[in-house]
Write a protein that holds these residues in place. Structure first.
Motif, PDB file in Angstrom:
ATOM      1  N   MET A  86       0.847  -1.190   0.000  1.00 20.33           N
ATOM      2  CA  MET A  86       0.000   0.000   0.000  1.00 20.33           C
ATOM      3  C   MET A  86       0.881   1.237   0.000  1.00 20.33           C
ATOM      4  SD  MET A  86      -1.503   0.357   3.936  1.00 20.33           S
ATOM      5  CE  MET A  86      -2.681  -0.919   3.750  1.00 20.33           C
ATOM      6  N   GLU A  87       0.322   2.323  -0.497  1.00 18.79           N
ATOM      7  CA  GLU A  87       1.027   3.599  -0.534  1.00 18.79           C
ATOM      8  C   GLU A  87       0.893   4.295   0.818  1.00 18.79           C
ATOM      9  OE1 GLU A  87       2.793   4.838  -3.182  1.00 18.79           O
ATOM     10  OE2 GLU A  87       2.421   2.887  -4.111  1.00 18.79           O
ATOM     11  N   LEU A  88       1.649   5.356   0.997  1.00 17.34           N
ATOM     12  CA  LEU A  88       1.615   6.128   2.235  1.00 17.34           C
ATOM     13  C   LEU A  88       0.212   6.641   2.533  1.00 17.34           C
ATOM     14  CD1 LEU A  88       3.031   7.473   4.637  1.00 17.34           C
ATOM     15  CD2 LEU A  88       3.603   9.377   3.116  1.00 17.34           C
ATOM     16  N   ASP A  89      -0.454   7.172   1.514  1.00 19.31           N
ATOM     17  CA  ASP A  89      -1.821   7.693   1.704  1.00 19.31           C
ATOM     18  C   ASP A  89      -2.759   6.611   2.230  1.00 19.31           C
ATOM     19  OD1 ASP A  89      -0.938  10.087   0.704  1.00 19.31           O
ATOM     20  OD2 ASP A  89      -2.020   9.940  -1.190  1.00 19.31           O
ATOM     21  N   GLU A  90      -2.685   5.432   1.633  1.00 14.54           N
ATOM     22  CA  GLU A  90      -3.550   4.328   2.047  1.00 14.54           C
ATOM     23  C   GLU A  90      -3.287   3.938   3.499  1.00 14.54           C
ATOM     24  OE1 GLU A  90      -4.237   1.396  -1.565  1.00 14.54           O
ATOM     25  OE2 GLU A  90      -2.122   2.025  -1.407  1.00 14.54           O
ATOM     26  N   ALA A  91      -2.022   3.838   3.866  1.00 17.79           N
ATOM     27  CA  ALA A  91      -1.676   3.482   5.239  1.00 17.79           C
ATOM     28  C   ALA A  91      -2.186   4.547   6.202  1.00 17.79           C
ATOM     29  CB  ALA A  91      -0.168   3.316   5.381  1.00 17.79           C
ATOM     30  N   TYR A  92      -1.992   5.803   5.851  1.00 15.01           N
ATOM     31  CA  TYR A  92      -2.428   6.913   6.697  1.00 15.01           C
ATOM     32  C   TYR A  92      -3.937   6.859   6.929  1.00 15.01           C
ATOM     33  CZ  TYR A  92      -3.385  11.719   8.154  1.00 15.01           C
ATOM     34  OH  TYR A  92      -3.817  12.830   8.828  1.00 15.01           O
ATOM     35  N   TYR A  93      -4.708   6.700   5.850  1.00 18.65           N
ATOM     36  CA  TYR A  93      -6.165   6.682   6.002  1.00 18.65           C
ATOM     37  C   TYR A  93      -6.654   5.429   6.719  1.00 18.65           C
ATOM     38  CZ  TYR A  93      -6.295  10.915   3.316  1.00 18.65           C
ATOM     39  OH  TYR A  93      -6.103  12.205   2.900  1.00 18.65           O
ATOM     40  N   GLU A  94      -5.981   4.323   6.556  1.00 22.80           N
ATOM     41  CA  GLU A  94      -6.358   3.124   7.301  1.00 22.80           C
ATOM     42  C   GLU A  94      -6.084   3.309   8.794  1.00 22.80           C
ATOM     43  OE1 GLU A  94      -5.754  -1.692   7.148  1.00 22.80           O
ATOM     44  OE2 GLU A  94      -5.513  -0.539   5.304  1.00 22.80           O
ATOM     45  N   LEU A  95      -4.960   3.957   9.117  1.00 26.96           N
ATOM     46  CA  LEU A  95      -4.663   4.255  10.526  1.00 26.96           C
ATOM     47  C   LEU A  95      -5.712   5.205  11.105  1.00 26.96           C
ATOM     48  CD1 LEU A  95      -0.790   4.682  10.267  1.00 26.96           C
ATOM     49  CD2 LEU A  95      -1.993   2.853  11.483  1.00 26.96           C
ATOM     50  N   LEU A  96      -6.147   6.164  10.313  1.00 27.28           N
ATOM     51  CA  LEU A  96      -7.214   7.074  10.763  1.00 27.28           C
ATOM     52  C   LEU A  96      -8.524   6.318  10.964  1.00 27.28           C
ATOM     53  CD1 LEU A  96      -6.834  10.270   8.525  1.00 27.28           C
ATOM     54  CD2 LEU A  96      -6.631  10.159  11.005  1.00 27.28           C
ATOM     55  N   THR A 100      -9.130   3.250  11.578  1.00 32.86           N
ATOM     56  CA  THR A 100      -9.134   2.298  12.684  1.00 32.86           C
ATOM     57  C   THR A 100      -8.922   2.980  14.034  1.00 32.86           C
ATOM     58  OG1 THR A 100      -6.785   1.858  12.326  1.00 32.86           O
ATOM     59  CG2 THR A 100      -8.350   0.342  11.282  1.00 32.86           C
ATOM     60  N   GLY A 101      -8.761   4.298  14.017  1.00 32.54           N
ATOM     61  CA  GLY A 101      -8.603   5.042  15.261  1.00 32.54           C
ATOM     62  C   GLY A 101      -7.222   4.940  15.878  1.00 32.54           C
ATOM     63  N   LEU A 102      -6.246   4.510  15.098  1.00 30.55           N
ATOM     64  CA  LEU A 102      -4.893   4.372  15.624  1.00 30.55           C
ATOM     65  C   LEU A 102      -4.142   5.700  15.646  1.00 30.55           C
ATOM     66  CD1 LEU A 102      -4.055   0.978  13.955  1.00 30.55           C
ATOM     67  CD2 LEU A 102      -4.489   1.394  16.370  1.00 30.55           C
ATOM     68  N   ILE A 103      -4.558   6.623  14.807  1.00 33.58           N
ATOM     69  CA  ILE A 103      -4.055   7.992  14.895  1.00 33.58           C
ATOM     70  C   ILE A 103      -5.282   8.904  14.944  1.00 33.58           C
ATOM     71  CG2 ILE A 103      -1.815   7.648  13.802  1.00 33.58           C
ATOM     72  CD1 ILE A 103      -2.892   8.706  11.231  1.00 33.58           C
ATOM     73  N   PRO A 104      -5.185   9.989  15.686  1.00 35.09           N
ATOM     74  CA  PRO A 104      -6.335  10.873  15.824  1.00 35.09           C
ATOM     75  C   PRO A 104      -6.605  11.653  14.541  1.00 35.09           C
ATOM     76  CG  PRO A 104      -4.442  11.793  16.962  1.00 35.09           C
ATOM     77  CD  PRO A 104      -4.033  10.436  16.463  1.00 35.09           C
ATOM     78  N   MET A 105      -7.872  11.914  14.315  1.00 34.43           N
ATOM     79  CA  MET A 105      -8.272  12.726  13.173  1.00 34.43           C
ATOM     80  C   MET A 105      -7.741  14.136  13.385  1.00 34.43           C
ATOM     81  SD  MET A 105      -9.917  12.774  10.279  1.00 34.43           S
ATOM     82  CE  MET A 105     -10.980  11.358  10.278  1.00 34.43           C
ATOM     83  N   PRO A 106      -6.996  14.669  12.422  1.00 31.17           N
ATOM     84  CA  PRO A 106      -6.464  16.024  12.604  1.00 31.17           C
ATOM     85  C   PRO A 106      -7.585  17.056  12.546  1.00 31.17           C
ATOM     86  CG  PRO A 106      -5.996  15.240  10.399  1.00 31.17           C
ATOM     87  CD  PRO A 106      -6.622  14.090  11.148  1.00 31.17           C
ATOM     88  N   SER A 107      -7.398  18.125  13.275  1.00 27.56           N
ATOM     89  CA  SER A 107      -8.381  19.205  13.173  1.00 27.56           C
ATOM     90  C   SER A 107      -8.232  19.835  11.806  1.00 27.56           C
ATOM     91  CB  SER A 107      -8.160  20.228  14.279  1.00 27.56           C
ATOM     92  OG  SER A 107      -6.893  20.821  14.141  1.00 27.56           O
ATOM     93  N   ARG A 108      -9.260  20.471  11.369  1.00 24.25           N
ATOM     94  CA  ARG A 108      -9.271  21.015  10.015  1.00 24.25           C
ATOM     95  C   ARG A 108      -8.106  21.969   9.766  1.00 24.25           C
ATOM     96  NH1 ARG A 108     -14.698  23.060   7.056  1.00 24.25           N
ATOM     97  NH2 ARG A 108     -13.889  22.716   4.980  1.00 24.25           N
TER      98      ARG A 108
END
Length: 81
Positions: free
Chosen positions: A35-45, A47-55
């Motif tokens: 998977m690409e970086l974007d895919e990994a990042y969104y999967e981590l988001l 699954t709640g493993l990284i917090p959703m960034p504020s806007r």
């Protein structure tokens, strides 16, 4: 994006066993090129493993090959030992 993932990697040992296992699986697929970086990042988001960034904190992906190589080395050293 990379800095958020790095922050979570630093706190990896403080996570529950379930979260560590889920994170390890996602990041291993990223390091192996499944998977690409974007895919990994969104999967981590997702699954709640990284917090959703504020806007206001959202930034576009500006990553060089060197940044991604450094991130992959960090993942290998701290998570995929």
């Amino acid at each position: 994006m990379i800095s958020q993932i790095e922050q979570v990697i630093v706190g990896f040992e403080k996570m529950s066993a379930d979260k560590r296992s889920a994170m390890r699986g996602i990041l291993q697929r990223y390091v192996e090129g499944d998977m690409e970086l974007d895919e990994a990042y969104y999967e981590l988001l997702d699954t709640g493993l990284i917090p959703m960034p504020s806007r206001c904190a959202m930034k576009p992906k500006i990553a060089s090959d060197g940044d991604e190589a450094r991130l992959k080395d960090m993942i290998k050293a701290r998570i995929l030992q």
